[in-house]
Design a protein around this motif. Structure first.
Motif, PDB file in Angstrom:
ATOM      1  N   ALA A 153       0.830  -1.201   0.000  1.00 37.24           N
ATOM      2  CA  ALA A 153       0.000   0.000   0.000  1.00 37.24           C
ATOM      3  C   ALA A 153       0.866   1.253   0.000  1.00 37.24           C
ATOM      4  CB  ALA A 153      -0.939  -0.003   1.205  1.00 37.24           C
ATOM      5  N   ALA A 187       0.996   4.008  -2.963  1.00 36.47           N
ATOM      6  CA  ALA A 187       0.630   5.400  -2.681  1.00 36.47           C
ATOM      7  C   ALA A 187       1.759   6.354  -3.055  1.00 36.47           C
ATOM      8  CB  ALA A 187       0.276   5.558  -1.203  1.00 36.47           C
ATOM      9  N   LEU A 231       5.874   4.396   4.650  1.00 33.26           N
ATOM     10  CA  LEU A 231       5.893   5.690   3.961  1.00 33.26           C
ATOM     11  C   LEU A 231       7.081   6.526   4.415  1.00 33.26           C
ATOM     12  CD1 LEU A 231       2.268   7.172   3.683  1.00 33.26           C
ATOM     13  CD2 LEU A 231       3.722   6.286   1.867  1.00 33.26           C
ATOM     14  N   VAL A 253      -8.111   7.954  -3.772  1.00 27.54           N
ATOM     15  CA  VAL A 253      -6.788   7.596  -3.265  1.00 27.54           C
ATOM     16  C   VAL A 253      -5.705   8.279  -4.093  1.00 27.54           C
ATOM     17  CG1 VAL A 253      -5.219   5.723  -2.696  1.00 27.54           C
ATOM     18  CG2 VAL A 253      -7.693   5.379  -2.481  1.00 27.54           C
ATOM     19  N   THR A 254      -4.983   9.183  -3.450  1.00 27.37           N
ATOM     20  CA  THR A 254      -3.817   9.846  -4.024  1.00 27.37           C
ATOM     21  C   THR A 254      -2.690   9.739  -3.006  1.00 27.37           C
ATOM     22  OG1 THR A 254      -4.312  12.009  -3.058  1.00 27.37           O
ATOM     23  CG2 THR A 254      -5.340  11.505  -5.199  1.00 27.37           C
ATOM     24  N   ALA A 255      -1.496  10.175  -3.377  1.00 24.06           N
ATOM     25  CA  ALA A 255      -0.381  10.161  -2.430  1.00 24.06           C
ATOM     26  C   ALA A 255      -0.731  10.949  -1.167  1.00 24.06           C
ATOM     27  CB  ALA A 255       0.877  10.726  -3.086  1.00 24.06           C
ATOM     28  N   SER A 260      -3.837  11.947  -0.031  1.00 24.56           N
ATOM     29  CA  SER A 260      -4.988  11.453   0.729  1.00 24.56           C
ATOM     30  C   SER A 260      -4.643  10.164   1.469  1.00 24.56           C
ATOM     31  CB  SER A 260      -6.194  11.247  -0.183  1.00 24.56           C
ATOM     32  OG  SER A 260      -6.009  10.157  -1.064  1.00 24.56           O
ATOM     33  N   PHE A 261      -3.810   9.322   0.865  1.00 21.42           N
ATOM     34  CA  PHE A 261      -3.397   8.096   1.554  1.00 21.42           C
ATOM     35  C   PHE A 261      -2.612   8.433   2.808  1.00 21.42           C
ATOM     36  CE2 PHE A 261      -0.522   4.628   2.501  1.00 21.42           C
ATOM     37  CZ  PHE A 261      -1.357   3.522   2.443  1.00 21.42           C
ATOM     38  N   ARG A 262      -1.656   9.338   2.670  1.00 22.13           N
ATOM     39  CA  ARG A 262      -0.846   9.727   3.828  1.00 22.13           C
ATOM     40  C   ARG A 262      -1.705  10.325   4.937  1.00 22.13           C
ATOM     41  NH1 ARG A 262       2.789  14.861   3.012  1.00 22.13           N
ATOM     42  NH2 ARG A 262       0.668  15.638   2.855  1.00 22.13           N
ATOM     43  N   ALA A 310      -2.845   6.070   6.092  1.00 19.22           N
ATOM     44  CA  ALA A 310      -1.535   5.473   6.369  1.00 19.22           C
ATOM     45  C   ALA A 310      -1.340   5.050   7.819  1.00 19.22           C
ATOM     46  CB  ALA A 310      -0.421   6.437   5.952  1.00 19.22           C
ATOM     47  N   LEU A 319      -7.030   0.649   3.770  1.00 19.31           N
ATOM     48  CA  LEU A 319      -5.592   0.577   3.535  1.00 19.31           C
ATOM     49  C   LEU A 319      -5.229  -0.795   2.968  1.00 19.31           C
ATOM     50  CD1 LEU A 319      -2.873   1.584   6.169  1.00 19.31           C
ATOM     51  CD2 LEU A 319      -2.652  -0.471   4.806  1.00 19.31           C
ATOM     52  N   VAL A 340      -6.047  -1.038  -0.693  1.00 22.81           N
ATOM     53  CA  VAL A 340      -5.037  -0.394  -1.538  1.00 22.81           C
ATOM     54  C   VAL A 340      -3.839  -1.323  -1.740  1.00 22.81           C
ATOM     55  CG1 VAL A 340      -3.427   1.549  -1.713  1.00 22.81           C
ATOM     56  CG2 VAL A 340      -5.758   1.925  -0.880  1.00 22.81           C
TER      57      VAL A 340
END
Length: 309
Positions: A90, A94, A120, A186-188, A190-192, A196, A250, A253
């Motif tokens: 995931a 991301a 991440l 889901v974008t970098a 929004s995931f963070r 996350a 999560l 993803v």
């Protein structure tokens, strides 16, 4: 996302440097070193077990077990297995990492704090860079749906190009979890921000049974949320009131990252877990009219074509 290069759409991405951590396996209880390394152009994501010198592609058709995690393996090689891949997958998805080697000296990805946030952080510390080759995404063309005997279901349908949208609901009657719903583009970023740090969870009544099956050997309140009826046993409580459904999303993803390419479409599910997530990918790729590659063509040597098992 802070620390992640924003590369042109369609360009491949890899880590700029290698980076390592050490932690315990949630189910195996083993102490394991994980190293994230830059991958070769077109290689995709692969897991390499240094202790047995085996490399396993991170693809849906290499999933060999979905009991409480997603495990990858090789046909006819029982020892060639890597468990609990969903959180690092995931994080890599991301962060837009297309080519990477996830190196391990044991049978399972370390659980760390039970979320994707530590992975991440590792990726951010290593940095990312442009990679030769052109990325192709999977565009969902029609609705594909799977379901189980317990009332769970999951589906993929066409969405708004070039995005991946996801919506999930869960239901654990009579517990602190209850019924929860969450949806997200889901974008970098929004995931963070939204997914996350959501941790894996379990019911206290199931812990002894899991350990009798050889599972959850490394689990504890430091790396999982434990629910006992209406109570959350972790001293610090929850990170968010709906941490449970966020963690399940999560997992979606990470599990769908095993498509081998980014997915452009919309996921919707109810009580969907690792098994249904994997069945959904297998159903999608079994119907060649349900998807197509989006983006510029790339040389055959760099193409990662999903294979339905």
């Amino acid at each position: 996302m802070d620390g992640f290069a924003q590369l042109p759409l369609g360009r491949r991405r890899r880590l700029a440097a290698s980076i390592s951590c050490r932690g315990v396996g949630l189910h195996s209880g083993a102490s394991i070193t994980l190293t994230l390394r830059p991958g070769q152009p077109g290689q995709g994501i692969v897991f390499h077990r240094t202790d047995i010198d085996v490399t396993i592609p991170a693809r849906h058709d290499h999933v060999v077990d979905t009991r409480l995690c997603t495990a990858l393996g090789l046909p006819d090689q029982k020892e060639a297995r890597v468990g609990t891949v969903e959180h690092v997958m995931a994080a890599l998805a991301a962060a837009g990492i297309d080519d990477a080697v996830v190196e391990l000296d044991g049978p399972e990805v370390p659980i760390l704090d039970g979320s994707a946030e530590p992975f991440l952080f590792l990726i951010q510390c290593a940095g990312t860079t442009e990679q030769p080759g052109t990325l192709r995404a999977i565009e969902v063309l029609k609705t594909v749906r799977v379901q189980d005997a317990q009332g769970g279901w999951a589906e993929l349908e066409p969405g708004e190009e070039p995005f991946f949208d996801a919506a999930l609901s869960i239901e654990f009657a009579g517990t602190a979890i209850g019924t929860q719903r969450f949806s997200l583009r889901v974008t970098a970023d929004s995931f963070r921000e939204e997914l996350a740090n959501a941790r894996t969870f379990t019911l206290a009544e199931e812990v002894n049974h899991l350990r009798s099956l050889g599972l959850a050997q490394g689990g504890g309140l430091h790396n999982a949320v434990v629910v006992d009826g209406p109570l959350v046993l972790n001293p610090g409580g929850l990170r968010r009131p709906d941490e449970f459904v966020r963690h399940k999303l999560l997992d979606v993803v990470g599990d769908l990252a095993l498509a081998g390419h980014p997915i452009h479409g919309r996921f919707t599910g109810h009580r969907s877990g690792h098994a249904l997530n994997n069945q959904l990918l297998r159903a999608l790729f079994a119907d060649r009219s349900a998807w197509r590659f989006a983006g510029a063509a790339i040389p055959a040597a760099e193409t990662r074509v999903p294979v339905a098992a």
